[in-house]
Design a protein around this motif. Sequence first.
Motif, PDB file in Angstrom:
ATOM      1  N   VAL A 124       0.380  -1.257   0.268  1.00 52.14           N
ATOM      2  CA  VAL A 124       0.190  -0.091  -0.202  1.00 52.14           C
ATOM      3  C   VAL A 124       1.082   0.938   0.455  1.00 52.14           C
ATOM      4  O   VAL A 124       2.185   1.211   0.384  1.00 52.14           O
ATOM      5  CB  VAL A 124      -0.509   0.050   1.495  1.00 52.14           C
ATOM      6  CG1 VAL A 124      -1.857  -1.433   1.279  1.00 52.14           C
ATOM      7  CG2 VAL A 124       0.442   0.409   2.366  1.00 52.14           C
ATOM      8  N   ASP A 125       0.428   2.418  -0.516  1.00 54.01           N
ATOM      9  CA  ASP A 125       1.194   3.268  -0.515  1.00 54.01           C
ATOM     10  C   ASP A 125       1.101   4.828   0.674  1.00 54.01           C
ATOM     11  O   ASP A 125       1.749   5.033   0.961  1.00 54.01           O
ATOM     12  CB  ASP A 125       0.634   3.976  -1.387  1.00 54.01           C
ATOM     13  CG  ASP A 125       1.149   3.436  -2.889  1.00 54.01           C
ATOM     14  OD1 ASP A 125       2.171   4.057  -3.302  1.00 54.01           O
ATOM     15  OD2 ASP A 125      -0.163   3.137  -3.280  1.00 54.01           O
ATOM     16  N   ALA A 126       0.142   4.453   1.458  1.00 54.88           N
ATOM     17  CA  ALA A 126      -0.035   5.062   2.737  1.00 54.88           C
ATOM     18  C   ALA A 126      -1.426   3.916   3.794  1.00 54.88           C
ATOM     19  O   ALA A 126      -2.420   4.063   3.607  1.00 54.88           O
ATOM     20  CB  ALA A 126      -0.858   6.574   2.656  1.00 54.88           C
ATOM     21  N   ILE A 127      -1.317   4.155   4.795  1.00 56.55           N
ATOM     22  CA  ILE A 127      -1.879   3.847   6.000  1.00 56.55           C
ATOM     23  C   ILE A 127      -2.272   5.278   6.755  1.00 56.55           C
ATOM     24  O   ILE A 127      -1.460   5.692   7.945  1.00 56.55           O
ATOM     25  CB  ILE A 127      -1.229   2.708   6.879  1.00 56.55           C
ATOM     26  CG1 ILE A 127      -1.082   1.808   5.651  1.00 56.55           C
ATOM     27  CG2 ILE A 127      -2.557   2.317   7.607  1.00 56.55           C
ATOM     28  CD1 ILE A 127      -0.284   0.503   6.717  1.00 56.55           C
ATOM     29  N   ARG A 128      -3.993   5.681   7.308  1.00 57.10           N
ATOM     30  CA  ARG A 128      -4.398   5.976   7.906  1.00 57.10           C
ATOM     31  C   ARG A 128      -5.578   5.693   9.279  1.00 57.10           C
ATOM     32  O   ARG A 128      -6.288   4.745   8.379  1.00 57.10           O
ATOM     33  CB  ARG A 128      -5.021   8.000   7.199  1.00 57.10           C
ATOM     34  CG  ARG A 128      -3.492   8.731   7.059  1.00 57.10           C
ATOM     35  CD  ARG A 128      -2.599   8.681   7.614  1.00 57.10           C
ATOM     36  NE  ARG A 128      -1.315   9.816   6.758  1.00 57.10           N
ATOM     37  CZ  ARG A 128      -0.258   9.429   6.028  1.00 57.10           C
ATOM     38  NH1 ARG A 128       0.070   7.948   6.182  1.00 57.10           N
ATOM     39  NH2 ARG A 128       0.232  10.137   5.112  1.00 57.10           N
ATOM     40  N   THR A 129      -5.622   6.274  10.038  1.00 56.83           N
ATOM     41  CA  THR A 129      -6.432   6.186  10.812  1.00 56.83           C
ATOM     42  C   THR A 129      -8.239   7.627  11.296  1.00 56.83           C
ATOM     43  O   THR A 129      -6.948   8.406  11.612  1.00 56.83           O
ATOM     44  CB  THR A 129      -6.279   5.212  12.122  1.00 56.83           C
ATOM     45  OG1 THR A 129      -5.429   6.201  13.180  1.00 56.83           O
ATOM     46  CG2 THR A 129      -4.922   4.373  11.855  1.00 56.83           C
ATOM     47  N   SER A 130      -8.498   7.148  11.799  1.00 56.38           N
ATOM     48  CA  SER A 130      -9.094   8.112  12.225  1.00 56.38           C
ATOM     49  C   SER A 130      -8.946   8.715  13.567  1.00 56.38           C
ATOM     50  O   SER A 130      -9.089  10.378  14.121  1.00 56.38           O
ATOM     51  CB  SER A 130     -10.858   7.673  13.098  1.00 56.38           C
ATOM     52  OG  SER A 130     -10.997   6.286  13.748  1.00 56.38           O
TER      53      SER A 130
END
Length: 218
Positions: A124-130
């Motif tokens: 994946v290119d990026a991982i983000r969370t709330s």
Amino acid sequence: MVRAVVFDVGETLIDETRIWTRWADRLGVPALTFLGVLGGCAALDLSHRHAFELVRPDVDVPAEIERWAADDPTGLRENFDADDLYPDVREALAALRTAGLAVVIAGNQPPQARAALEAMDLPVDAIRTSDEWDVQKPDPGFFTRVTELVTELTGVPATETAYVGDRLDNDVLPAADAGMMPILIRRGPWGYLHAERPEAARATVVDSLLELPALLAG
């Protein structure tokens, strides 16, 4: 034309069966009971948090999580690891990347989830969370952050971005309202139930992530 795909986490990439089963053990109720109550919450459009209130009205979930961490500091407890990935995840993400699409993970998750996902070395290119954005789905602000991230990373606008999730209310309908292509995956209690609702006509419904490369890059 879709050039970027964003994925929800729970019941889209992560099979939460082990998490909820461990919670049932922790709360002292049969696993089938707790899973059934969760399914009822899904059917009635109630938050999963309501399941805790139904089976243990006296439980303070944040306090219970702290006690659980003290009792079992090395265990997974309410968390997940690579063994919880659905079997189609790695192959599907890799195929999308090979097809030239940007791939991002962004969902409602606590702070430790990003590190858990990064440890899986997913393509994946990026991982983000709330948690790090301080805004949760279905708030439109969450999807604004998603589209801003994708555009910042790749230059791809919302109109060329797909969002994949297992819920109409939290995932695909607000993604559609934000200008993205909504994709509903039919798995997990919400996914199966929501796929039968009239509003699902606004989304493309799939049964496996392996359908996405041909669907989006064919």
